[in-house]
Design a protein around this motif. Sequence first.
Motif, short mmCIF file in Angstrom:
data_model
loop_
_atom_site.label_atom_id
_atom_site.label_comp_id
_atom_site.label_asym_id
_atom_site.label_seq_id
_atom_site.Cartn_x
_atom_site.Cartn_y
_atom_site.Cartn_z
N PRO A 72 66.92 44.20 37.85
CA PRO A 72 66.71 44.94 36.60
C PRO A 72 67.40 46.30 36.63
O PRO A 72 67.36 47.01 37.64
N GLY A 73 68.07 46.61 35.53
CA GLY A 73 68.79 47.87 35.42
C GLY A 73 70.28 47.76 35.68
O GLY A 73 71.02 48.69 35.38
N THR A 74 70.74 46.64 36.23
CA THR A 74 72.16 46.45 36.49
C THR A 74 72.90 46.23 35.17
O THR A 74 72.51 45.37 34.38
N LEU A 75 73.93 47.01 34.92
CA LEU A 75 74.76 46.79 33.73
C LEU A 75 75.70 45.63 34.02
O LEU A 75 76.28 45.55 35.10
N VAL A 76 75.85 44.73 33.04
CA VAL A 76 76.65 43.53 33.23
C VAL A 76 77.55 43.26 32.04
O VAL A 76 77.32 43.76 30.94
N ALA A 77 78.58 42.45 32.29
CA ALA A 77 79.43 41.92 31.24
C ALA A 77 79.21 40.42 31.21
O ALA A 77 78.98 39.79 32.24
N LEU A 78 79.25 39.84 30.01
CA LEU A 78 79.02 38.41 29.83
C LEU A 78 80.32 37.73 29.44
O LEU A 78 81.01 38.19 28.53
N THR A 79 80.64 36.64 30.13
CA THR A 79 81.84 35.87 29.84
C THR A 79 81.50 34.68 28.98
O THR A 79 80.61 33.90 29.32
N LYS A 80 82.21 34.55 27.86
CA LYS A 80 82.06 33.42 26.94
C LYS A 80 80.60 33.18 26.52
O LYS A 80 80.06 32.09 26.68
N LEU A 81 79.96 34.22 25.97
CA LEU A 81 78.60 34.09 25.47
C LEU A 81 78.62 33.32 24.15
O LEU A 81 79.40 33.62 23.25
N ILE A 82 77.78 32.29 24.07
CA ILE A 82 77.66 31.51 22.84
C ILE A 82 76.20 31.41 22.44
O ILE A 82 75.30 31.50 23.27
N ALA A 83 75.99 31.24 21.14
CA ALA A 83 74.65 31.02 20.59
C ALA A 83 74.64 29.62 20.00
O ALA A 83 75.62 29.18 19.40
N ARG A 84 73.53 28.92 20.20
CA ARG A 84 73.39 27.57 19.65
C ARG A 84 72.03 27.44 18.98
O ARG A 84 70.99 27.49 19.63
N PRO A 85 72.01 27.30 17.65
CA PRO A 85 70.73 27.09 16.96
C PRO A 85 70.10 25.76 17.40
O PRO A 85 70.82 24.79 17.67
N TRP A 86 68.76 25.73 17.48
CA TRP A 86 68.06 24.49 17.86
C TRP A 86 66.81 24.35 17.00
O TRP A 86 66.32 25.31 16.43
N GLU A 87 66.33 23.12 16.93
CA GLU A 87 65.04 22.86 16.28
C GLU A 87 64.44 21.62 16.90
O GLU A 87 65.15 20.73 17.37
N ASN A 88 63.12 21.59 16.96
CA ASN A 88 62.41 20.39 17.41
C ASN A 88 61.05 20.34 16.74
O ASN A 88 60.61 21.31 16.13
N GLU A 89 60.44 19.21 16.84
CA GLU A 89 59.12 19.01 16.25
C GLU A 89 58.19 18.48 17.32
O GLU A 89 58.54 17.57 18.07
N GLN A 93 54.46 20.20 14.32
CA GLN A 93 54.89 21.58 14.17
C GLN A 93 56.40 21.67 14.39
O GLN A 93 56.90 21.28 15.44
N LYS A 94 57.11 22.16 13.41
CA LYS A 94 58.56 22.34 13.53
C LYS A 94 58.83 23.71 14.13
O LYS A 94 58.28 24.71 13.68
#
Length: 117
Positions: A72-89, A93-94
């Motif tokens: 904790p506290g270490t500054l970092v760089a992220l390579t190829k960060l992606i976001a992926r929306p998800w859904e399940n039931e 409950q969705k």
Amino acid sequence: MRLIPVDTTGALVMVAQEPRPKLKDRRTGEMAMDTETGAPLMTLDVTFVANGQAEILSLTVPQPGLPEGLVPGTLVALTKLIARPWENEFNGQKRTGIAFRAEAVTATMPALVGAKG
């Protein structure tokens, strides 16, 4: 499956919690593995600060993409960060959310443990 690249330019990213194994099955303790490389997957919580707002993100990262000594506290760089929306039931409950994944994490500055101002 929709994958959305995340621009990290100008963002401050800091480790919030040390990496831990990502579990495929919590009951058995089976680890999740990368389907393409077979590498174990890890979860890393980071504080992501951009545009005047801070959020805690839980990232999935292949184990070979994580350097030793991330605390904790270490500054970092992220390579190829992606976001992926998800859904399940489940039980009628969705649930929806966004999963984040980075190819690699690089320490840019060590944590300032015990630093005095």
